[in-house]
Scaffold this active site. Structure first.
Site, PDB file in Angstrom:
ATOM      1  N   ASP A  26       0.892  -1.223  -0.082  1.00  0.00           N
ATOM      2  CA  ASP A  26       0.007   0.140   0.117  1.00  0.00           C
ATOM      3  C   ASP A  26       1.132   1.351  -0.082  1.00  0.00           C
ATOM      4  O   ASP A  26       0.159   2.356   0.301  1.00  0.00           O
ATOM      5  CB  ASP A  26      -1.000   0.296   1.248  1.00  0.00           C
ATOM      6  CG  ASP A  26      -2.341  -0.699   0.701  1.00  0.00           C
ATOM      7  OD1 ASP A  26      -2.434  -1.210  -0.224  1.00  0.00           O
ATOM      8  OD2 ASP A  26      -2.914  -0.952   1.750  1.00  0.00           O
ATOM      9  N   LYS A  29       2.879   1.178  -5.235  1.00  0.00           N
ATOM     10  CA  LYS A  29       3.948   0.617  -6.244  1.00  0.00           C
ATOM     11  C   LYS A  29       3.203   0.619  -7.351  1.00  0.00           C
ATOM     12  O   LYS A  29       3.769   0.986  -8.519  1.00  0.00           O
ATOM     13  CB  LYS A  29       4.248  -0.905  -5.759  1.00  0.00           C
ATOM     14  CG  LYS A  29       5.316  -0.866  -4.627  1.00  0.00           C
ATOM     15  CD  LYS A  29       5.733  -2.219  -4.253  1.00  0.00           C
ATOM     16  CE  LYS A  29       4.541  -3.318  -3.733  1.00  0.00           C
ATOM     17  NZ  LYS A  29       4.099  -2.886  -2.395  1.00  0.00           N
ATOM     18  N   THR A  30       2.036  -0.030  -7.301  1.00  0.00           N
ATOM     19  CA  THR A  30       1.337   0.032  -8.500  1.00  0.00           C
ATOM     20  C   THR A  30       0.550   1.360  -9.144  1.00  0.00           C
ATOM     21  O   THR A  30       0.726   1.544 -10.316  1.00  0.00           O
ATOM     22  CB  THR A  30      -0.099  -0.907  -8.376  1.00  0.00           C
ATOM     23  OG1 THR A  30       0.483  -2.267  -7.714  1.00  0.00           O
ATOM     24  CG2 THR A  30      -0.940  -1.347  -9.646  1.00  0.00           C
ATOM     25  N   HIS A  89       3.589  -9.202  -1.874  1.00  0.00           N
ATOM     26  CA  HIS A  89       4.805  -9.266  -0.953  1.00  0.00           C
ATOM     27  C   HIS A  89       5.485 -10.662  -1.303  1.00  0.00           C
ATOM     28  O   HIS A  89       6.679 -10.889  -1.409  1.00  0.00           O
ATOM     29  CB  HIS A  89       4.484  -9.104   0.480  1.00  0.00           C
ATOM     30  CG  HIS A  89       5.706  -9.180   1.269  1.00  0.00           C
ATOM     31  ND1 HIS A  89       6.788  -8.245   1.521  1.00  0.00           N
ATOM     32  CD2 HIS A  89       6.094 -10.351   2.480  1.00  0.00           C
ATOM     33  CE1 HIS A  89       7.614  -9.022   2.094  1.00  0.00           C
ATOM     34  NE2 HIS A  89       7.452  -9.881   2.673  1.00  0.00           N
TER      35      HIS A  89
HETATM   36  N1  LIG Z   1      -1.991  10.251  -1.341  1.00  0.00           N
HETATM   37  C1  LIG Z   1      -1.519   9.552  -2.376  1.00  0.00           C
HETATM   38  N2  LIG Z   1      -1.912   8.263  -2.243  1.00  0.00           N
HETATM   39  C2  LIG Z   1      -1.458   7.614  -3.160  1.00  0.00           C
HETATM   40  C3  LIG Z   1      -0.394   7.973  -3.667  1.00  0.00           C
HETATM   41  N3  LIG Z   1      -0.066   6.682  -4.573  1.00  0.00           N
HETATM   42  C4  LIG Z   1      -0.812   5.758  -4.043  1.00  0.00           C
HETATM   43  N4  LIG Z   1      -1.838   6.176  -3.184  1.00  0.00           N
HETATM   44  C5  LIG Z   1      -2.811   5.550  -2.700  1.00  0.00           C
HETATM   45  O1  LIG Z   1      -2.174   4.387  -1.803  1.00  0.00           O
HETATM   46  C6  LIG Z   1      -3.058   3.222  -1.748  1.00  0.00           C
HETATM   47  C7  LIG Z   1      -2.212   2.034  -2.162  1.00  0.00           C
HETATM   48  O2  LIG Z   1      -1.741   1.960  -3.592  1.00  0.00           O
HETATM   49  P1  LIG Z   1      -1.084   0.998  -4.466  1.00  0.00           P
HETATM   50  O3  LIG Z   1      -0.558   1.423  -5.597  1.00  0.00           O
HETATM   51  O4  LIG Z   1      -2.154  -0.077  -4.663  1.00  0.00           O
HETATM   52  O5  LIG Z   1      -0.139   0.561  -3.558  1.00  0.00           O
HETATM   53  P2  LIG Z   1       0.856  -0.726  -3.695  1.00  0.00           P
HETATM   54  O6  LIG Z   1       2.007  -0.590  -2.984  1.00  0.00           O
HETATM   55  O7  LIG Z   1       0.924  -1.126  -5.334  1.00  0.00           O
HETATM   56  O8  LIG Z   1      -0.046  -2.003  -3.064  1.00  0.00           O
HETATM   57  P3  LIG Z   1       0.181  -3.611  -3.111  1.00  0.00           P
HETATM   58  O9  LIG Z   1       0.107  -3.892  -4.558  1.00  0.00           O
HETATM   59  O10 LIG Z   1      -1.182  -4.128  -2.668  1.00  0.00           O
HETATM   60  O11 LIG Z   1       1.435  -4.059  -2.500  1.00  0.00           O
HETATM   61  C8  LIG Z   1      -4.216   3.681  -2.802  1.00  0.00           C
HETATM   62  O12 LIG Z   1      -5.280   3.820  -2.142  1.00  0.00           O
HETATM   63  C9  LIG Z   1      -3.627   4.870  -3.420  1.00  0.00           C
HETATM   64  O13 LIG Z   1      -4.541   5.340  -4.102  1.00  0.00           O
HETATM   65  C10 LIG Z   1       0.135   9.393  -3.752  1.00  0.00           C
HETATM   66  O14 LIG Z   1       1.219   9.388  -4.455  1.00  0.00           O
HETATM   67  N5  LIG Z   1      -0.526  10.056  -2.886  1.00  0.00           N
END
Ligand SMILES: Nc1nc2c(ncn2[C@@H]2O[C@H](COP(=O)(O)OP(=O)(O)OP(=O)(O)O)[C@@H](O)[C@H]2O)c(=O)[nH]1
Length: 402
Positions: A26, A29-30, A89
């Site tokens: 979270d 990354k994606t 992970h």
């Molecule tokens: N404010 C803010 N929120 C963000 C940003 N990037 C991602 N988020 C939020 O953070 C949450 C997780 O983002 P993901 O891209 O799904 O995270 P991840 O690391 O890929 O998560 P996993 O694939 O589950 O490990 C989502 O609700 C996004 O909208 C950012 O730059 N700013």
């Protein structure tokens, strides 16, 4: 490979590198991966891959046109990148240790709102252990973070990175989310991040002269064309007309390559470091499997037994809390293979007591492994040991037996 339209040819105009995102769940990354493709698509260097198309896109896999769906490609002014966003992970840990990801460099994504979290530590430790030499930090969610808090996170990150041998790491404040939304300030942060990647990650030496080797990631059947095998080429080169042999797991077939592609474009020649899709003539889908390698005939052999050195992760690194004894039966991950096996402790390494019959988390020990099924094994091959969905050890093959 099965589209009716004529395919574009891949032009090898820039050096190709493999990078990936790592970091705590979270932390974004994606979102960042999607933002990179969006920002670069506006500059002519990528095809935009929306958030919900990363990690998934089963219909693409069905059509058999792309490589492993978690890969996206993009170009900066000087490089062509294949970028892997490892879905979860568990996949990250496995792909890192087994070398399946073959990263030349990594983008560590850390949320400026949350700071260093357990998987941030674990991924840095693993990256170092598996030989990822170059890291750039994306200090994400900078749009929502108090700059002073971000400064503090940055200081802590520098300590963590230095502890694992990463010095002078660029830390770039970005917002994947705001960049995706088209905010120019944050779009610029993505450009700055990629500039840092261009500057920090050198073009690696590729073993193009070695016999061809590709760990099989996916096997897809394409109606009317045959069987397509995808994966990252670990060594050597491959061209249409070459003969390759599947080694490991079951009986390996030998087949002629009738097509080579990368990201849906045809290639004259696939090279070490490329993500490739190979079309094989006269092979049924069941004859090639994930976990095998495709290799130049005779260059690889499958083994069930081998000696190795194993480091047991500490509980703090996500490993076991208790000791391991001879006869331990975990799961072994070697390249893309995932097989059960049995481990005998044969001697101490630098941590364990001489003559130890038990090994504690944090020890490095010498072992003999017997796998449930034969896989392509050679000295120096890295592997992961997992149990109940977590990684408990990282090993290196000393020598194959039998
Ligand atoms: N404010 C803010 N929120 C963000 C940003 N990037 C991602 N988020 C939020 O953070 C949450 C997780 O983002 P993901 O891209 O799904 O995270 P991840 O690391 O890929 O998560 P996993 O694939 O589950 O490990 C989502 O609700 C996004 O909208 C950012 O730059 N700013």
């Amino acid at each position: 490979m099965a589209t009716n339209t004529a395919k574009q040819a891949y032009v090898r105009a820039k050096p190709h590198l493999n990078i990936g995102t790592m970091g705590h769940v979270d932390h974004g990354k994606t979102t960042l991966t999607a933002a990179i493709t969006k920002v670069l698509s506006e500059r002519g260097g990528a095809k935009y891959v929306p958030f919900d198309r990363i990690d998934r896109a089963p219909e693409e896999a069905m059509r058999g046109i792309t490589i492993n769906i978690s890969h996206v490609e993009y170009e900066t002014a000087t490089r062509h990148y294949a970028h892997v966003d490892m879905p979860g992970h568990a996949d990250y840990v496995k792909n890192m240790i087994t070398g399946a990801a073959q990263l030349d460099g990594a983008i560590l994504v850390v949320s400026a709102l949350d700071g260093i979290m357990p998987q941030t530590r674990e991924h840095v430790l693993l990256a170092h252990r598996v030989g990822v030499e170059h890291v750039v930090v994306a200090l994400n969610k900078a749009d929502g973070a108090d700059p002073e808090l971000a400064d503090l996170v940055e200081l802590e990150l520098r300590d963590l990175l230095a502890e694992h041998g990463y010095h002078d790491v660029p830390i770039v404040r970005v917002s994947g989310l705001r960049a995706l939304e088209g905010d120019p300030e944050w779009e610029a942060s993505i450009v700055a991040l990629l500039e840092a990647v261009d500057d920090t990650v050198p073009v690696p030496v590729r073993y193009t002269d070695a016999p061809f080797l590709l760990p099989v990631e996916n096997v897809i059947s394409v109606t009317g064309r045959g069987t397509v095998v995808t994966g990252a080429i670990e060594r050597g080169t491959v061209e249409v007309g070459d003969t390759v042999q599947a080694v490991g797991i079951g009986d390996g077939v030998t087949a002629v390559v009738t097509g080579v592609e990368t990201f849906g474009k045809t290639m004259d020649r696939g090279e070490a470091g490329d993500n490739a899709a190979l079309l094989l003539r006269g092979v049924r889908r069941e004859q090639v499997r994930r976990g095998q390698v495709l290799a130049a005939p005779g260059s690889q052999t499958a083994h069930r037994r081998f000696t190795a050195r194993v480091y047991l992760l500490t509980a703090a690194e996500g490993g076991r809390h208790t000791a391991v004894v001879s006869g331990y039966r975990p799961q072994f991950f070697l390249r893309t293979a995932d097989v059960p096996g049995r481990m005998e402790l044969t001697g101490p390494g630098d941590g364990a007591e001489p003559g130890a019959v038990v090994a504690l988390p944090g020890d490095t020990v010498e072992v003999t492994v017997e796998l449930g099924r034969p896989v392509a094994i050679e000295a120096g091959l890295g592997f992961a040991i997992r149990e109940g969905g977590r990684t408990v050890g990282a090993g290196t093959v000393v020598a194959p037996l039998d």
